[in-house]
Design a protein around this motif. Structure first.
Motif, PDB file in Angstrom:
ATOM      1  N   ASP A 129       0.593  -1.407  -0.206  1.00 45.62           N
ATOM      2  CA  ASP A 129       0.019  -0.290  -0.070  1.00 45.62           C
ATOM      3  C   ASP A 129       0.671   0.782  -0.155  1.00 45.62           C
ATOM      4  O   ASP A 129       1.026   2.925   0.046  1.00 45.62           O
ATOM      5  N   GLY A 167      -0.480  -7.388  -2.089  1.00 47.05           N
ATOM      6  CA  GLY A 167      -1.696  -7.091  -2.184  1.00 47.05           C
ATOM      7  C   GLY A 167      -2.364  -8.216  -0.955  1.00 47.05           C
ATOM      8  O   GLY A 167      -3.205  -8.354  -0.152  1.00 47.05           O
ATOM      9  N   LEU A 173      -5.033  -4.410  -4.926  1.00 43.70           N
ATOM     10  CA  LEU A 173      -5.298  -5.616  -5.405  1.00 43.70           C
ATOM     11  C   LEU A 173      -4.029  -6.435  -6.360  1.00 43.70           C
ATOM     12  O   LEU A 173      -3.727  -5.390  -6.601  1.00 43.70           O
ATOM     13  N   PRO A 174      -3.016  -6.657  -5.547  1.00 39.83           N
ATOM     14  CA  PRO A 174      -2.513  -7.628  -6.904  1.00 39.83           C
ATOM     15  C   PRO A 174      -2.126  -7.269  -7.843  1.00 39.83           C
ATOM     16  O   PRO A 174      -1.140  -6.744  -8.638  1.00 39.83           O
ATOM     17  N   VAL A 231      -8.386 -11.164   0.361  1.00 36.10           N
ATOM     18  CA  VAL A 231      -6.799 -11.502   0.206  1.00 36.10           C
ATOM     19  C   VAL A 231      -6.536 -12.873  -0.827  1.00 36.10           C
ATOM     20  O   VAL A 231      -6.779 -14.061  -0.158  1.00 36.10           O
ATOM     21  N   SER A 237       1.992 -14.825  -3.078  1.00 40.53           N
ATOM     22  CA  SER A 237       1.642 -13.446  -2.116  1.00 40.53           C
ATOM     23  C   SER A 237       3.687 -13.801  -1.588  1.00 40.53           C
ATOM     24  O   SER A 237       3.810 -13.358  -0.497  1.00 40.53           O
TER      25      SER A 237
END
Length: 364
Positions: A129, A167, A173-174, A231, A237
């Motif tokens: 973010d 994300g 969003l990824p 998520v 990830s």
């Protein structure tokens, strides 16, 4: 010579920084981790971050920078996870003081750089973010990341920006991050997670918990926070990517706006202008609501019945995992009951504990 890692958002970013330090630089490295004392309201009932005057037992590193050792204590009613982190991990946790705005944090960084002469400086954000423009509808907590970004781009030293777990905090969003992410630096493994496994058993960070779970191989969709943000848990990830610092600043409108700020109040005003809100305002309102919410004794039979309903509804949304914070709030329990709820669920259904997450099976 040592290394300096700036935990962009504080909280779980500091835990991830410890994991990253060992993964990239070896177990013998013990970086200085510069981080906020800014914990969730279930840990610290006072909204916003804590400064040096909110602690006893700090150790001065430079005129503007204080370390939080294991013996330090937040002054009641404030709370902080930093002393316990210092007790369990070998790193030095230095305190970001945001009360003098971006200029104050820049001064802290410059003092640390001159004092430590670090071999490297990494700015670490879990989730990504820090790359937000400021107008994204899913963005919840831009202020801390924007402040550290604004300071790091002004310090007279080379700073490498790293994003871990694109994300995983549910804020961007990824796919929105994919075009900005630079070279792959590392992919966390189960071995990396073992270094912080004891911390994950008690630390309330959801984003770093999700990051660790995916490093252990957990896949699916995890629901987090009181808003129930979904998520995706994918092979991307547990990765760590380098991001161009200048590009991050060009994207982050709030970071650009607060470059010359000299107080946290000033930063908040810009946040309300740029993003439409200040997350500290949200914490203030929630703190008042939590003050009125009295914890009641947990009734195991009632809890299991309400959990079954929550799991059925989550299953219908395609959710495979969730956090204990999410369950606590979804069952309308007081945040102080999170640990008791966690132990109750793990003891009653150990097969659903996908550490540190809770697995929601495909069938009841």
């Amino acid at each position: 010579m040592t290394r300096l890692i700036v935990a962009a958002g504080g909280g779980g970013d500091a835990v991830a920084a410890a994991m990253l330090d060992a993964a990239l630089y070896g177990d013998e490295d013990q970086a200085v981790i510069l981080t906020y004392a800014w914990d969730r309201l279930l840990i610290d009932p006072i909204a916003g971050p804590r400064g040096a005057t909110d602690f006893t037992g700090l150790e001065q590193i430079t005129p503007a920078v204080w370390a939080v050792p294991a013996e330090a204590r937040p002054i009641a009613p404030a709370g902080s996870t930093l002393p316990r982190l210092a007790a369990e991990l070998p790193h030095t946790f230095a305190l970001i003081d945001p009360y003098h705005g971006a200029e104050g944090i820049t001064r802290q960084l410059e003092e640390l750089v001159n004092h430590l002469e670090p071999e490297s400086i990494d700015l670490l954000d879990v989730g990504g973010d820090i790359l937000a423009r400021g107008d994204e509808p899913t963005l919840k907590s831009p202020l801390a990341d924007a402040l550290t970004l604004a300071a790091c781009c002004q310090v007279n030293a080379t700073v490498r920006l790293l994003v871990a777990g694109p994300g995983v905090d549910g804020e961007l969003l990824p796919e929105d991050l994919r075009t900005v992410l630079g070279p792959l630096v590392h992919t966390f493994t189960p071995t990396d997670v073992e270094r912080i496994s004891s911390v994950l058993e008690w630390h309330p960070s959801e984003a770093t918990g999700v990051l660790a779970a995916t490093a252990r191989g957990v896949r699916g969709t995890c629901e987090i926070r009181d808003a129930g943000l979904p998520v995706p848990l994918t092979d991307e990830s547990p990765t760590v990517h380098e991001v161009d610092l200048d590009e991050a600043v060009s994207r982050n409108q709030l970071a650009r706006a607060i470059m010359a700020t000299e107080s946290l109040d000033e930063v908040e005003r810009y946040s309300r202008e740029v993003c439409g809100y200040s997350e500290i305002d949200y914490e203030r309102n929630k703190a008042l609501w939590l003050k009125e919410q009295q914890p009641t004794e947990l009734d195991p039979e009632a809890i299991i019945a309400r959990l079954a309903q929550f799991e059925a509804e989550a299953r219908a949304r395609g959710v495979t995992h969730t956090t204990f914070r999410r369950i606590t709030e979804a069952l309308n329990l007081n945040g102080s009951q999170r640990d008791d709820l966690r132990q109750l669920l793990i003891n009653s259904r150990p097969e659903q504990y996908a550490a540190p997450l809770w697995h929601i099976p495909a069938e009841a």
